[in-house]
Motif scaffolding. Structure first.
Motif, PDB file in Angstrom:
ATOM      1  N   SER A  45      42.826  12.728  67.729  1.00 62.56           N
ATOM      2  CA  SER A  45      42.444  14.201  67.957  1.00 62.56           C
ATOM      3  C   SER A  45      41.041  14.380  66.891  1.00 62.56           C
ATOM      4  CB  SER A  45      43.490  14.808  67.136  1.00 62.56           C
ATOM      5  OG  SER A  45      43.090  16.325  66.953  1.00 62.56           O
ATOM      6  N   CYS A  47      39.609  17.059  67.290  1.00 59.70           N
ATOM      7  CA  CYS A  47      39.464  18.407  66.858  1.00 59.70           C
ATOM      8  C   CYS A  47      40.073  18.301  65.505  1.00 59.70           C
ATOM      9  CB  CYS A  47      40.436  19.183  67.668  1.00 59.70           C
ATOM     10  SG  CYS A  47      40.136  19.018  69.389  1.00 59.70           S
ATOM     11  N   GLY A 306      39.461  18.673  74.096  1.00 53.25           N
ATOM     12  CA  GLY A 306      40.441  17.781  74.143  1.00 53.25           C
ATOM     13  C   GLY A 306      41.611  18.196  75.134  1.00 53.25           C
ATOM     14  N   THR A 307      41.991  19.366  75.188  1.00 55.03           N
ATOM     15  CA  THR A 307      43.009  20.080  76.105  1.00 55.03           C
ATOM     16  C   THR A 307      42.622  19.526  77.562  1.00 55.03           C
ATOM     17  OG1 THR A 307      44.418  21.761  76.610  1.00 55.03           O
ATOM     18  CG2 THR A 307      41.875  22.390  76.083  1.00 55.03           C
ATOM     19  N   HIS A 308      41.428  19.839  78.014  1.00 55.28           N
ATOM     20  CA  HIS A 308      40.996  19.422  79.354  1.00 55.28           C
ATOM     21  C   HIS A 308      41.010  18.147  79.712  1.00 55.28           C
ATOM     22  CE1 HIS A 308      40.011  23.566  79.140  1.00 55.28           C
ATOM     23  NE2 HIS A 308      38.780  23.749  78.678  1.00 55.28           N
ATOM     24  N   ASN A 310      42.906  15.814  78.197  1.00 54.38           N
ATOM     25  CA  ASN A 310      44.022  15.297  78.479  1.00 54.38           C
ATOM     26  C   ASN A 310      44.682  15.826  79.806  1.00 54.38           C
ATOM     27  OD1 ASN A 310      45.808  13.970  76.057  1.00 54.38           O
ATOM     28  ND2 ASN A 310      44.376  15.648  75.071  1.00 54.38           N
ATOM     29  N   LYS A 311      44.385  16.897  80.294  1.00 57.56           N
ATOM     30  CA  LYS A 311      44.984  17.210  81.657  1.00 57.56           C
ATOM     31  C   LYS A 311      43.994  16.425  82.772  1.00 57.56           C
ATOM     32  CE  LYS A 311      45.816  21.967  80.396  1.00 57.56           C
ATOM     33  NZ  LYS A 311      45.115  23.009  79.880  1.00 57.56           N
ATOM     34  N   ARG A 314      45.462  12.689  82.582  1.00 61.58           N
ATOM     35  CA  ARG A 314      46.603  12.970  83.394  1.00 61.58           C
ATOM     36  C   ARG A 314      46.552  12.733  84.866  1.00 61.58           C
ATOM     37  NH1 ARG A 314      50.341  16.986  84.838  1.00 61.58           N
ATOM     38  NH2 ARG A 314      52.427  16.183  84.708  1.00 61.58           N
ATOM     39  N   VAL A 330      39.095  25.487  84.710  1.00 64.93           N
ATOM     40  CA  VAL A 330      39.419  25.967  83.593  1.00 64.93           C
ATOM     41  C   VAL A 330      38.784  27.578  83.573  1.00 64.93           C
ATOM     42  CG1 VAL A 330      38.803  23.890  82.203  1.00 64.93           C
ATOM     43  CG2 VAL A 330      36.931  25.675  82.573  1.00 64.93           C
ATOM     44  N   ILE A 331      39.289  28.362  82.624  1.00 63.70           N
ATOM     45  CA  ILE A 331      38.794  29.640  82.556  1.00 63.70           C
ATOM     46  C   ILE A 331      38.226  30.095  81.162  1.00 63.70           C
ATOM     47  CG2 ILE A 331      40.391  30.669  84.157  1.00 63.70           C
ATOM     48  CD1 ILE A 331      42.362  31.399  81.925  1.00 63.70           C
ATOM     49  N   GLY A 332      37.755  28.970  80.524  1.00 62.32           N
ATOM     50  CA  GLY A 332      36.973  29.218  79.238  1.00 62.32           C
ATOM     51  C   GLY A 332      37.724  29.584  78.060  1.00 62.32           C
ATOM     52  N   THR A 333      38.979  29.275  77.811  1.00 65.16           N
ATOM     53  CA  THR A 333      39.779  29.441  76.702  1.00 65.16           C
ATOM     54  C   THR A 333      39.280  28.985  75.701  1.00 65.16           C
ATOM     55  OG1 THR A 333      41.590  29.954  78.178  1.00 65.16           O
ATOM     56  CG2 THR A 333      42.040  29.787  75.931  1.00 65.16           C
ATOM     57  N   ILE A 335      39.752  28.662  70.992  1.00 61.95           N
ATOM     58  CA  ILE A 335      40.513  29.265  69.827  1.00 61.95           C
ATOM     59  C   ILE A 335      40.114  28.580  68.536  1.00 61.95           C
ATOM     60  CG2 ILE A 335      42.507  27.819  70.220  1.00 61.95           C
ATOM     61  CD1 ILE A 335      44.347  30.088  69.565  1.00 61.95           C
TER      62      ILE A 335
ATOM     63  N   ASP B 428      44.939  27.149  81.314  1.00 63.28           N
ATOM     64  CA  ASP B 428      43.831  26.703  80.113  1.00 63.28           C
ATOM     65  C   ASP B 428      44.436  27.602  79.025  1.00 63.28           C
ATOM     66  OD1 ASP B 428      41.783  26.349  78.693  1.00 63.28           O
ATOM     67  OD2 ASP B 428      40.367  27.287  80.226  1.00 63.28           O
ATOM     68  N   PRO B 433      43.848  22.465  66.415  1.00 63.09           N
ATOM     69  CA  PRO B 433      44.971  22.022  65.804  1.00 63.09           C
ATOM     70  C   PRO B 433      46.012  23.063  64.816  1.00 63.09           C
ATOM     71  CG  PRO B 433      43.230  20.480  65.463  1.00 63.09           C
ATOM     72  CD  PRO B 433      42.779  21.681  66.311  1.00 63.09           C
ATOM     73  N   VAL B 438      47.718  19.250  71.199  1.00 62.07           N
ATOM     74  CA  VAL B 438      46.583  19.223  72.372  1.00 62.07           C
ATOM     75  C   VAL B 438      47.425  19.734  73.772  1.00 62.07           C
ATOM     76  CG1 VAL B 438      46.890  16.774  72.868  1.00 62.07           C
ATOM     77  CG2 VAL B 438      44.627  18.097  73.329  1.00 62.07           C
ATOM     78  N   TRP B 439      48.778  19.173  73.975  1.00 61.28           N
ATOM     79  CA  TRP B 439      49.518  19.760  74.982  1.00 61.28           C
ATOM     80  C   TRP B 439      50.448  20.912  74.369  1.00 61.28           C
ATOM     81  CZ3 TRP B 439      49.038  18.865  80.182  1.00 61.28           C
ATOM     82  CH2 TRP B 439      48.401  17.571  80.375  1.00 61.28           C
TER      83      TRP B 439
END
Lengths: 456, 456
Positions: A45, A47, A306-308, A310-311, A314, A330-333, A335, B428, B433, B438-439
């Motif tokens: 990770s 992140c 990282g979330t993109h 991983n997807k 997969r 994606v939609i640009g989320t 956080i 998305d 963290p 991440v998922w």
């Protein structure tokens, strides 16, 4: 029959997700998997690095989801410290250098996953042989920063360049480590991923942490002393710096792919199709080295997350394994958390909506995370952007203290499904006093945006 | 021209939302608004009563959003302590009794909002003149419970009958007030709004609080001593009870409406159209006295919740005020907290999906609220229900400890938009963290449900 051979370039999220999914669907007698990773670590990770540096998290081991031994056990051969230096799509071979031994190998493949990641942007002025200047992208980078902070003479002052997600997170981490931290940003606000009015709330929180945030400042160069960085020179004065962290974004690692003849997008990233294929067959790409389709603007963009990764990994792996999966975009989320300030966004900001050509209205509301009378109720601010003629939600931004930012998911799912803000006012969201006012802030924001449409 | 006259029956969420919205759109010279409330309070959070009784919240004043004086100032006349006893739709008048003075008035109306709420179900065995037996629906009910708990002799034992939302919340409140609390439930699990496997997690949390939870037990009667309740007689023994709280649900207060000739649905609730109209014109209904359309089953159901009441009232008020708004229905979202256990649901449970005739698969996953390595990461369980042939999400249930239950909103918005679980795997959602692995658990659940579909 010999098994099909899959080679994976890059042993982090995207590459190893692809490998794992392919392995899940095809046995060893059917598919051989060999992954090369330039660094020392797999599936980690990135992140989490700021939290490791800040002492909140045990690193680097705590950040590793799966190490090479675990992959090996699962039937996936990983060679760390191995850098792929060339790809020949005609002969279907890669050239690999063993970074420890210096040996150069050639390995053949039937299927290839390109997941080489991204590298922190390092302007010419930052290209110094002196120590103490770091980008933060790999676990190796994190280890280098960590070691430097404990080096002699012990760093006391830090300058973080760039006040985006990584910049602000690293500035907070360095404050936690006891340094005096200045954060320098060229734009007039930190976190340009949100609108200026929301950015002002972030600036306030950053400064409250004791970080000397300087916006509208351009870096001109570095000063060094005895092979160590000593200061950052800006158009607004020279700032002492025993360590410099670059938070200027990353660029896709696609030199090898480009040299192999694979086409790149305008950001320099690879441009996979919905199933993550690039090129003519048997070649796949995923993660920070690729562009993704932004479903609101319809444009290809580089959003390394990282979330993109991983997807996408997969999806590639399922397809390599003989299944069927797509990654629509994606939609640009986004956080993040700055001390106890929660910040989130999805869709488009005002600036992005303007750039994309939208006519829109905005609405900003103040509400609370819980029923106003419930213990722990604290304020949050939500800003919505809606297309003027259709009422479609275009974007949402949230700044709050607790139980605030993850509300972005409700907006993200609404945006994904092309809801109008007026439709959103009817949504059946969870209500109980410990969780929300009877009108959830999400609904209040949708109402206000609906009113802005009527007025505008 | 004389102003139009709007009479509102019921001064809580639905009625006063309607009044406020109508007032917002039409001035006093154009619209006169007169509301009658049987009780002493207006626009309050009934959902907050357990927290008031438990001492977490200052009551009753803290639970009141807007009192009669504030409404009066806003141009809405409210008469508390006034019970409407008859409606004549032909002469367009209501009969009203001043409960203090005993005076009976007749008031004419042009527009009528029927928002008389609901009343706790009180079986024959609970209809005793003895003190100490309470339903919990109005702020007046809350005040009565609060006073009883401080009465002499001071109650030491409590029996809560019914282990749904209100039952469990009141049981916890009474434990906080220092009573010995038994909670009796006819079904084999508490919180039958979730599946038995999720209910088992709730049962564990309830018992950990020190509540003596007894499931599969039927109440047969009450015992009293000197005009006070003293015990609850069940098919599994007699339980001492200085106070009895009924958590057996509520039924719509529609006697007056029925007597006036307005048609009722099978639950006994009024059946408004999309704009909240009932009857032939100028009559509106909203809140706990109405049925709502369940958008997943297509059936009309009685789900008395403040969040629906507020929305319906707002819609009625906008329409009365000359605007246009609709309330499309609900999807069965519910959320609660038992000590630190968070429980949420949306859509259909397995039982409900079966009853509606769906063929479906379920998938249950364990994940964490934050990245596994991040401080404060704790487990949560998510269960999804998806239609077998289409893959459409039908329902979601969540049980966790922190930052868990509000994730139901992502499922609620997905369900609202008729997403399949496979589509959901690409969503998305916000990732960093401190907020999620991440998922995100939402995505992990969607993946698992997708796999269940392939397998099934």
């Amino acid at each position: 029959m010999d098994p099909v051979r899959l080679i994976v370039i890059g042993g982090d999220a995207a590459g190893m997700s692809a490998a794992s999914q392919a392995r899940k669907r095809r046995g060893r007698e059917d598919l051989e998997i060999l992954a090369f990773e330039r660094g020392d670590f797999t599936s980690y990770s990135a992140c989490g690095i700021p939290y490791w540096i800040g002492g909140l998290v045990e690193g680097p081991d705590g950040l590793i989801a799966r190490d090479p031994a675990a992959f090996r056990e699962a039937g996936i051969e990983v060679r760390t410290g191995h850098e792929v230096t060339g790809i020949d799509l005609d002969s279907r071979t890669v050239t690999v250098r063993d970074l420890a031994g210096g040996r150069v190998l050639r390995e053949g493949f039937d299927e290839l996953v390109y997941a080489a990641g991204a590298t922190p942007v390092r302007p010419v002025w930052a290209q110094t042989p002196a120590g103490g200047v770091f980008g933060v992208q790999t676990l190796g980078d994190g280890a280098a920063v960590d070691a430097w902070l404990d080096s002699t003479p012990k760093p006391e002052t830090a300058v973080v360049i760039g006040a985006g997600y990584i910049g602000v997170e690293m500035a907070e981490a360095l404050i936690r480590r006891g340094l005096r931290v200045t954060c320098v940003e060229k734009a007039d606000q930190p976190m340009s991923t949100v609108d200026p009015d929301m950015g002002a709330l972030v600036a306030e929180a950053v400064r409250k942490l004791g970080i000397d945030l300087r916006t509208g400042v351009t870096v001109q160069g570095l000063e060094t002393r005895e092979d160590r960085v000593s200061a950052v020179v800006t158009d607004a004065g020279t700032l002492p710096a025993d360590i410099v962290v670059l938070g200027l974004g990353v660029r896709p690692n696609t030199e090898l792919a480009e040299a192999a003849g694979l086409p790149l997008g305008s950001s320099g990233g690879l441009v996979p199709d919905l199933r993550q294929r690039v090129g003519d067959g048997g070649v796949w790409a995923a993660g920070d080295c690729t562009e993704v389709l932004h479903l609101v603007t319809g444009r290809r963009v580089h959003i390394p997350l990282g979330t993109h990764a991983n997807k996408q990994g997969r999806v590639a792996g399922i397809n390599i394994g003989g299944g069927y999966a797509t990654f629509p975009g994606v939609i640009g989320t986004g956080i993040t958390k700055i001390c106890d300030l929660e910040v989130a966004r999805t869709g488009l900001t005002s600036r992005e909506a303007s750039a994309a050509g939208y006519r829109f209205v905005t609405a900003t509301v103040e509400s609370t995370n819980r029923a106003g009378y419930f213990p722990g109720a604290v304020p949050m601010t939500i800003k919505l952007i809606a297309e003027r003629d259709t009422g479609l939600l275009l974007g949402a931004q949230i700044v709050g203290r607790t139980e605030a930012a993850k509300r972005i998911d409700a907006f993200a799912v609404a945006l994904w499904n092309r809801m109008t803000v007026t439709e959103m006012t009817a949504l059946d969201l969870g209500y109980a006093p410990p969780y929300a006012p009877v009108w959830d802030p999400v609904l209040i924001a949708a109402r206000k945006a609906g009113e802005a449409l009527s007025a505008g």
